[in-house]
Design an enzyme around this catalytic site. Structure first.
Site, PDB file in Angstrom:
ATOM      1  N   ASP A  30       0.951  -1.153  -0.016  1.00  0.00           N
ATOM      2  CA  ASP A  30       0.039   0.004  -0.002  1.00  0.00           C
ATOM      3  C   ASP A  30       0.802   1.284   0.094  1.00  0.00           C
ATOM      4  OD1 ASP A  30      -3.291   0.495   0.888  1.00  0.00           O
ATOM      5  OD2 ASP A  30      -1.888   2.222   1.336  1.00  0.00           O
ATOM      6  N   ASN A  87     -12.945  -3.200   2.321  1.00  0.00           N
ATOM      7  CA  ASN A  87     -13.839  -2.296   2.484  1.00  0.00           C
ATOM      8  C   ASN A  87     -14.601  -2.452   1.348  1.00  0.00           C
ATOM      9  OD1 ASN A  87     -12.907  -1.146   4.840  1.00  0.00           O
ATOM     10  ND2 ASN A  87     -11.375   0.083   3.809  1.00  0.00           N
ATOM     11  N   GLY A  93     -15.834   3.286   3.533  1.00  0.00           N
ATOM     12  CA  GLY A  93     -14.684   3.972   3.271  1.00  0.00           C
ATOM     13  C   GLY A  93     -13.859   3.257   2.267  1.00  0.00           C
ATOM     14  N   HIS A 100     -10.228  -5.276  -3.330  1.00  0.00           N
ATOM     15  CA  HIS A 100      -9.045  -5.631  -2.943  1.00  0.00           C
ATOM     16  C   HIS A 100      -8.865  -6.060  -1.349  1.00  0.00           C
ATOM     17  CE1 HIS A 100      -9.626  -1.195  -2.294  1.00  0.00           C
ATOM     18  NE2 HIS A 100      -9.243  -1.166  -1.279  1.00  0.00           N
ATOM     19  N   HIS A 102      -6.802  -5.701   2.171  1.00  0.00           N
ATOM     20  CA  HIS A 102      -5.714  -5.149   2.901  1.00  0.00           C
ATOM     21  C   HIS A 102      -5.382  -6.332   3.925  1.00  0.00           C
ATOM     22  CE1 HIS A 102      -6.845  -0.898   2.140  1.00  0.00           C
ATOM     23  NE2 HIS A 102      -8.347  -1.403   1.818  1.00  0.00           N
TER      24      HIS A 102
HETATM   25  P1  AMP Z   1      -9.869   1.374   0.231  1.00  0.00           P
HETATM   26  O1  AMP Z   1     -10.177   2.311   1.281  1.00  0.00           O
HETATM   27  O2  AMP Z   1     -10.068   0.060   1.005  1.00  0.00           O
HETATM   28  O3  AMP Z   1     -10.456   1.719  -1.124  1.00  0.00           O
HETATM   29  O4  AMP Z   1      -8.139   1.438   0.327  1.00  0.00           O
HETATM   30  C1  AMP Z   1      -7.543   1.786  -0.943  1.00  0.00           C
HETATM   31  C2  AMP Z   1      -6.074   1.812  -0.373  1.00  0.00           C
HETATM   32  O5  AMP Z   1      -5.229   1.857  -1.834  1.00  0.00           O
HETATM   33  C3  AMP Z   1      -5.521   2.731   0.347  1.00  0.00           C
HETATM   34  O6  AMP Z   1      -5.042   2.232   1.506  1.00  0.00           O
HETATM   35  C4  AMP Z   1      -4.595   3.494  -0.489  1.00  0.00           C
HETATM   36  O7  AMP Z   1      -3.408   3.973   0.222  1.00  0.00           O
HETATM   37  C5  AMP Z   1      -4.203   2.590  -1.442  1.00  0.00           C
HETATM   38  N1  AMP Z   1      -3.654   2.973  -2.831  1.00  0.00           N
HETATM   39  C6  AMP Z   1      -4.263   3.865  -3.522  1.00  0.00           C
HETATM   40  N2  AMP Z   1      -3.471   4.140  -4.761  1.00  0.00           N
HETATM   41  C7  AMP Z   1      -2.402   3.428  -4.669  1.00  0.00           C
HETATM   42  C8  AMP Z   1      -1.209   3.191  -5.443  1.00  0.00           C
HETATM   43  N3  AMP Z   1      -1.074   3.667  -6.409  1.00  0.00           N
HETATM   44  N4  AMP Z   1      -0.156   1.996  -4.985  1.00  0.00           N
HETATM   45  C9  AMP Z   1      -0.648   1.345  -3.659  1.00  0.00           C
HETATM   46  N5  AMP Z   1      -1.715   1.588  -3.057  1.00  0.00           N
HETATM   47  C10 AMP Z   1      -2.281   2.431  -3.405  1.00  0.00           C
END
Ligand code: AMP
Length: 116
Positions: A30, A87, A93, A100, A102
């Site tokens: 991330d 999420n 959120g 994805h 986490h």
């Molecule tokens: P969510 O709130 O579950 O949609 O989480 C999206 C996650 O994607 C967040 O933790 C961001 O920090 C991560 N994120 C967004 N853009 C990128 C990227 N280019 N590379 C890696 N992580 C990313």
């Protein structure tokens, strides 16, 4: 999907720190970690969230979970444990609308602030 950041990562159009890749699944760090170890696991196929899966996705979703477990093990998280967070939707959120998981771990002691 053309405007999806994670699809761009799958296609190599946006850089990522990959930790695992096969024909169906990709895992990468991330960009804004919320834990000492914070890795995202995605299906390469664009699915917006768990809200959008159906019976046709059963095999892929099985793969998704099995590969996430393997990635967590590869990251050295099995001994102390880790969390999986998914999420789904604005109200939960979700910011990136490409499904994805986490993987969160690497804390010393208990994962304070993360108990649900
Ligand atoms: P969510 O709130 O579950 O949609 O989480 C999206 C996650 O994607 C967040 O933790 C961001 O920090 C991560 N994120 C967004 N853009 C990128 C990227 N280019 N590379 C890696 N992580 C990313």
């Amino acid at each position: 999907m053309n405007d999806c950041i994670f699809c761009k990562i799958v296609k190599g159009e946006v850089p990522s720190k990959k930790v695992f890749e096969d024909e169906l699944i990709l895992a990468f760090h991330d960009i804004n970690p919320k834990a000492p170890v914070h890795v995202l696991v995605i299906p390469k196929k664009h699915i917006s969230s768990l809200i959008d899966i159906n019976n046709n996705d059963k095999e892929l979703m099985g793969n998704f979970l099995v590969k996430a477990s393997a990635v967590a093990g590869k990251l050295g998280l099995n001994d102390k444990g880790y969390k999986i967070v998914v999420n789904n939707g604005n109200g939960a959120g979700q910011l990136v609308f490409h499904l994805h998981m986490h993987i969160l771990g690497g804390w010393e002691g208990a994962a304070s602030g993360w108990q649900i």
